[in-house]
Scaffold this motif. Structure first.
Motif, mmCIF file in Angstrom:
data_model
loop_
_atom_site.group_PDB
_atom_site.id
_atom_site.type_symbol
_atom_site.label_atom_id
_atom_site.label_comp_id
_atom_site.label_asym_id
_atom_site.label_seq_id
_atom_site.Cartn_x
_atom_site.Cartn_y
_atom_site.Cartn_z
ATOM 1 N N PRO A 32 42.890 21.186 19.531
ATOM 2 C CA PRO A 32 43.821 20.707 20.545
ATOM 3 C C PRO A 32 45.211 21.316 20.388
ATOM 4 C CG PRO A 32 42.568 18.897 19.635
ATOM 5 C CD PRO A 32 42.256 20.108 18.806
ATOM 6 N N ALA A 33 45.853 21.515 21.522
ATOM 7 C CA ALA A 33 47.217 22.038 21.536
ATOM 8 C C ALA A 33 48.162 21.002 20.923
ATOM 9 C CB ALA A 33 47.615 22.342 22.976
ATOM 10 N N ASN A 34 49.404 21.367 20.765
ATOM 11 C CA ASN A 34 50.412 20.449 20.242
ATOM 12 C C ASN A 34 50.753 19.420 21.309
ATOM 13 O OD1 ASN A 34 50.640 21.800 17.778
ATOM 14 N ND2 ASN A 34 52.005 23.300 18.693
ATOM 15 N N LEU A 35 50.066 18.310 21.255
ATOM 16 C CA LEU A 35 50.256 17.260 22.243
ATOM 17 C C LEU A 35 51.267 16.244 21.732
ATOM 18 C CD1 LEU A 35 46.504 16.636 23.096
ATOM 19 C CD2 LEU A 35 48.106 18.131 24.275
ATOM 20 N N ALA A 39 50.078 11.099 23.859
ATOM 21 C CA ALA A 39 48.858 11.576 24.508
ATOM 22 C C ALA A 39 47.611 11.148 23.736
ATOM 23 C CB ALA A 39 48.894 13.090 24.650
ATOM 24 N N HIS A 40 47.801 10.620 22.540
ATOM 25 C CA HIS A 40 46.678 10.139 21.728
ATOM 26 C C HIS A 40 46.524 8.625 21.838
ATOM 27 C CE1 HIS A 40 45.905 14.016 19.840
ATOM 28 N NE2 HIS A 40 47.209 14.170 19.813
ATOM 29 N N VAL A 41 47.176 8.040 22.824
ATOM 30 C CA VAL A 41 47.109 6.601 23.058
ATOM 31 C C VAL A 41 46.405 6.383 24.387
ATOM 32 C CG1 VAL A 41 48.455 4.507 23.422
ATOM 33 C CG2 VAL A 41 49.237 6.229 21.770
ATOM 34 N N ARG A 42 45.448 5.491 24.398
ATOM 35 C CA ARG A 42 44.680 5.250 25.629
ATOM 36 C C ARG A 42 45.421 4.231 26.491
ATOM 37 N NH1 ARG A 42 38.189 4.300 25.981
ATOM 38 N NH2 ARG A 42 38.053 4.747 28.201
ATOM 39 N N SER A 43 46.364 4.733 27.280
ATOM 40 C CA SER A 43 47.134 3.886 28.181
ATOM 41 C C SER A 43 47.578 4.729 29.373
ATOM 42 C CB SER A 43 48.367 3.311 27.464
ATOM 43 O OG SER A 43 49.297 4.346 27.189
ATOM 44 N N ALA A 47 48.689 8.709 29.564
ATOM 45 C CA ALA A 47 48.029 9.649 30.471
ATOM 46 C C ALA A 47 49.067 10.465 31.239
ATOM 47 C CB ALA A 47 47.106 8.901 31.431
ATOM 48 N N ILE A 48 50.113 9.805 31.697
ATOM 49 C CA ILE A 48 51.197 10.520 32.388
ATOM 50 C C ILE A 48 51.879 11.487 31.429
ATOM 51 C CG2 ILE A 48 53.474 10.233 33.447
ATOM 52 C CD1 ILE A 48 52.350 7.668 34.768
ATOM 53 N N SER A 49 52.130 11.052 30.203
ATOM 54 C CA SER A 49 52.743 11.914 29.195
ATOM 55 C C SER A 49 51.882 13.140 28.930
ATOM 56 C CB SER A 49 52.966 11.122 27.901
ATOM 57 O OG SER A 49 53.476 11.958 26.903
ATOM 58 N N PHE A 50 50.576 12.945 28.882
ATOM 59 C CA PHE A 50 49.654 14.051 28.653
ATOM 60 C C PHE A 50 49.742 15.083 29.783
ATOM 61 C CE2 PHE A 50 45.487 15.981 29.373
ATOM 62 C CZ PHE A 50 45.330 16.666 28.188
ATOM 63 N N VAL A 51 49.746 14.619 31.024
ATOM 64 C CA VAL A 51 49.850 15.542 32.165
ATOM 65 C C VAL A 51 51.184 16.277 32.130
ATOM 66 C CG1 VAL A 51 50.030 15.669 34.687
ATOM 67 C CG2 VAL A 51 48.193 14.342 33.632
ATOM 68 N N ARG A 159 41.698 11.141 22.438
ATOM 69 C CA ARG A 159 42.813 11.735 23.190
ATOM 70 C C ARG A 159 42.358 12.031 24.611
ATOM 71 N NH1 ARG A 159 43.065 17.073 24.081
ATOM 72 N NH2 ARG A 159 41.344 18.304 23.344
ATOM 73 N N TRP A 160 43.330 12.293 25.459
ATOM 74 C CA TRP A 160 43.041 12.643 26.846
ATOM 75 C C TRP A 160 42.676 14.121 26.960
ATOM 76 C CZ3 TRP A 160 42.203 8.758 29.803
ATOM 77 C CH2 TRP A 160 42.920 7.571 29.657
ATOM 78 N N VAL A 161 41.787 14.451 27.908
ATOM 79 C CA VAL A 161 41.506 15.823 28.324
ATOM 80 C C VAL A 161 41.455 15.832 29.853
ATOM 81 C CG1 VAL A 161 40.254 16.576 26.258
ATOM 82 C CG2 VAL A 161 38.990 15.574 28.165
#
Length: 171
Positions: A32-35, A39-43, A47-51, A159-161
């Motif tokens: 995984p990239a430097n997230l 982004a490692h929290v299921r909320s 999810a917005i932070s991940f995008v 994590r999110w993908v």
């Protein structure tokens, strides 16, 4: 004088990448990239932070082409993720770089996609993007566009993908 196009497509003199996916929809493999930690929290905020993290990595990879910046963001299902990564790889091979960001998102909202997946969606502005070669000469150019972006996210391996990226016509 270089041709002006509305997308990042290349003239026939352009170097094609020497690599390719086993499957056309496979994203760049690797860790995984430097997230951001969120982004490692299921909320929904995560999810917005991940995008936002993906868009920041994409913009950086356009300005300073390095395909590895996008490793780990997209799943094997995200064809558009692979396509954008491949375009950055081609820019990298040709010594090209973008002179501005590729995408700016605003007013992101989260909706349920079912089965624990989420959609993060909102309006996107694609500023005019000039791509220059190693001498600073214009190689490609795109027009400014406004589109609706919709990212389908799946929670996988803590994590999110991105499973799918949909881009609707100008609004």
């Amino acid at each position: 004088m270089p041709a002006t196009t509305s997308t990042l497509s290349a003239p026939s003199t352009f170097i094609s990448p020497s690599y390719g996916p086993r499957n056309p929809r496979e994203t760049i493999p690797g860790s995984p990239a430097n997230l951001p930690p969120s982004a490692h929290v299921r909320s929904e905020p995560a999810a917005i932070s991940f995008v936002r993290s993906y868009v920041a990595a994409l913009n950086t990879a356009i300005r300073n082409p390095e395909q590895t910046r996008l490793i780990g963001y997209g799943s094997e299902r995200c064809g558009r993720c692979y396509s954008l990564g491949a375009k950055i790889g081609i820019m990298e091979q040709n010594g090209w770089r973008g002179k501005s960001d590729f995408l700016q998102l605003s007013d992101l909202q989260v909706t349920d996609a079912g089965a624990g997946d989420l959609y993060v969606q909102g309006p996107g502005r694609e500023p005019r993007l000039d791509v220059v070669d190693e001498r600073g000469q214009l190689a490609l150019s795109s027009r400014e566009a406004h589109r609706q972006y919709r990212f389908k996210l799946r929670w996988r391996n803590e994590r999110w993908v991105i499973d799918e990226m949909l881009i609707n016509p100008p609004y």
